[in-house]
Write an enzyme that holds these catalytic residues in place. Sequence first.
Site, short mmCIF file in Angstrom:
data_model
loop_
_atom_site.label_atom_id
_atom_site.label_comp_id
_atom_site.label_asym_id
_atom_site.label_seq_id
_atom_site.Cartn_x
_atom_site.Cartn_y
_atom_site.Cartn_z
CE LYS A 34 17.87 5.92 -50.56
NZ LYS A 34 16.67 6.44 -49.89
CG ASN A 35 14.51 3.66 -51.39
OD1 ASN A 35 15.14 4.14 -50.45
ND2 ASN A 35 14.17 4.34 -52.45
NE ARG A 105 10.07 11.72 -46.29
CZ ARG A 105 9.10 12.24 -45.54
NH1 ARG A 105 9.36 13.26 -44.79
NH2 ARG A 105 7.92 11.70 -45.52
CB CYS A 129 12.33 16.23 -47.32
SG CYS A 129 11.96 15.57 -48.92
NE ARG A 134 8.86 12.21 -49.65
CZ ARG A 134 10.11 11.75 -49.64
NH1 ARG A 134 11.10 12.60 -49.73
NH2 ARG A 134 10.36 10.46 -49.50
CG ASP A 318 13.61 7.44 -56.22
OD1 ASP A 318 13.51 6.46 -55.46
OD2 ASP A 318 13.07 8.54 -55.99
CB VAL A 340 6.01 10.92 -57.80
CG1 VAL A 340 5.96 10.39 -56.37
CG2 VAL A 340 5.71 9.81 -58.81
NE ARG A 410 19.55 10.67 -46.57
CZ ARG A 410 18.27 11.03 -46.57
NH1 ARG A 410 17.94 12.28 -46.80
NH2 ARG A 410 17.33 10.15 -46.32
C1 EPZ Z 1 9.67 6.22 -51.22
O1 EPZ Z 1 9.41 7.40 -50.52
C2 EPZ Z 1 11.16 6.20 -51.48
N1 EPZ Z 1 11.87 6.19 -50.20
C3 EPZ Z 1 11.55 7.45 -52.29
O2 EPZ Z 1 12.94 7.35 -52.57
C4 EPZ Z 1 10.77 7.42 -53.60
O3 EPZ Z 1 11.07 8.59 -54.33
C5 EPZ Z 1 9.26 7.36 -53.32
O4 EPZ Z 1 8.97 6.21 -52.48
C6 EPZ Z 1 8.43 7.22 -54.59
O5 EPZ Z 1 8.86 6.10 -55.30
C7 EPZ Z 1 11.97 5.01 -49.53
O6 EPZ Z 1 11.48 3.99 -49.96
C8 EPZ Z 1 12.74 5.05 -48.25
P1 EPZ Z 1 5.62 7.97 -51.20
P2 EPZ Z 1 7.98 7.60 -49.79
O7 EPZ Z 1 4.98 7.83 -49.87
O8 EPZ Z 1 7.40 6.32 -49.43
C9 EPZ Z 1 2.16 11.17 -51.10
C10 EPZ Z 1 15.11 8.17 -52.81
O9 EPZ Z 1 15.62 9.05 -53.51
N2 EPZ Z 1 1.85 10.67 -49.75
O10 EPZ Z 1 5.54 6.85 -52.15
O11 EPZ Z 1 8.15 8.62 -48.72
C11 EPZ Z 1 3.49 11.92 -51.15
O12 EPZ Z 1 3.28 13.27 -50.83
C12 EPZ Z 1 13.81 8.40 -52.10
O13 EPZ Z 1 15.62 7.01 -52.64
C13 EPZ Z 1 0.75 11.21 -49.08
O14 EPZ Z 1 0.05 12.09 -49.60
O15 EPZ Z 1 7.15 8.26 -50.97
C14 EPZ Z 1 3.92 11.74 -52.59
O16 EPZ Z 1 3.32 12.73 -53.38
C15 EPZ Z 1 13.27 9.81 -52.36
N3 EPZ Z 1 0.45 10.77 -47.83
C16 EPZ Z 1 3.33 10.38 -52.97
O17 EPZ Z 1 2.39 10.04 -51.96
C17 EPZ Z 1 1.19 9.79 -47.21
O18 EPZ Z 1 0.85 9.40 -46.06
C18 EPZ Z 1 4.35 9.28 -53.04
O19 EPZ Z 1 5.12 9.32 -51.86
C19 EPZ Z 1 2.30 9.25 -47.90
C20 EPZ Z 1 2.60 9.71 -49.17
#
Ligand code: EPZ
Length: 431
Positions: A34-35, A105, A129, A134, A318, A340, A410
Amino acid sequence: MRIFFCNDSRDLMDKLIINGGRPLDGAIRISGAKNAVLPILAGTLLAEGPVTVSNVPHLNDVTTTVSLLGRMGVDLVVDEKLNIEVDPQTIKEFCAPYELVKTMRASILVLGPLLARYGRAEVSLPGGCAIGSRPVDLHIKGLQAMGAEIDVQNGYILAKAKRLRGAKLVMDTVTVTGTENLLMAATLAEGETIIENAAREPEVVDLADFLNKMGAQISGAGTPTITVKGVDSLKGVRYRVLPDRIETGTYLVAAAITGGRIKVKDTDPKLLDSVIVKLRDAGAKITLGDDWIELDMQGRRPQAVTVKTAPYPAFPTDMQAQFTALNVVAEGTGSVTENVFENRFMHVQEMQRMGADVRVEGKTALTRGVKNLNGAQVMATDLRASASLIIAGLVANGETVVDRIYHIDRGYEAIEEKLSQLGGKIRRIAV
Ligand code: EPZ
């Protein structure tokens, strides 16, 4: 034959009924990730010609992305094997509206490609979310550093750029979709972009491989430093998405928790080293092939483990909820620390209703394993929490009813069919 992707007809109020107590046994095929498929479908917008993506999982998030691209005027067709052909040349609009972005998202991933290829984008802010706030501030900051003019008004990101310029970007936090958005933007920027403190997830590497096949010049994907030399255009290609490491890990935990023995095929063991280490610590006998993994728990109860989530290659957030489910029925005391996201323990109170001895202290779920859980009515709150409740239901005595399973649809293709194939007693009821 050309068919159009149809929205899954499953009703939002469907429930899953699980009768526990049977060890899982048998073999299943793992679907595409998916990701990885979500950023790759967004990346098709960069191409000058049609792109065919294969090994696409049949998920609601894919349907949402197809709807999003379709609304932009992009021509998409799906064949009977779920290959999706995208022809971005018919694009008419450059907007990702709130009503779609609020359901997924990852829609934010069209921002970089639209800006890089068409110089403009109007993308709704994703909003928070269940698992955390996020934010997308690092996506915006990186694009501004590359010369984009970005306004945030009425909940929308309004962005424009004549031509993005390469820049040196240092990410304050490791962000997967942040890295992916900026990587895609950099492919058509003028000059060189360096992304420091980049996410190293396999899905980032798969996206980079896809973009390089289109003619991009990306090096270092999978390391903390990614370098992109901008090119003038990217061509249409055919690309097969890598296997889903989180789906793989989820089924392995389900087998471990029920004392079963399963083989997962069409996967890649190299994508989930940290999960395999923890499953072995829990007492599972694991055999690895090139594209398969066999887990044998030999009818035994797992040993409790200690898990700390962090960006790849550390233990994936995850898989946190699934290991919490394992710990609540394991031998001994265990702990799962979520580093995370700030609110990813909502499955804990649902497991307490099933008789789990688990409490959250700060960022850690502390468990004292119980021999038996009891089936109960439980509510899914996010994708991976849903999976953990289904896993708990597979080992609980009696019947567990998981509500709000639109979350699960999803991210897990045909979960009840795959679990039934492994001998699990699970069925979906439409309410
Ligand atoms: C990706 O989400 C995945 N989704 C998530 O999978 C996964 O849990 C996550 O990465 C961490 O591995 C997809 O790839 C579609 P992040 P993402 O940006 O990119 C902070 C699932 O269950 N952050 O890596 O949205 C944020 O708050 C989903 O399949 C900022 O501060 O996660 C978090 O604490 C859930 N500012 C940390 O980074 C930003 O601009 C990591 O979030 C962006 C992120």
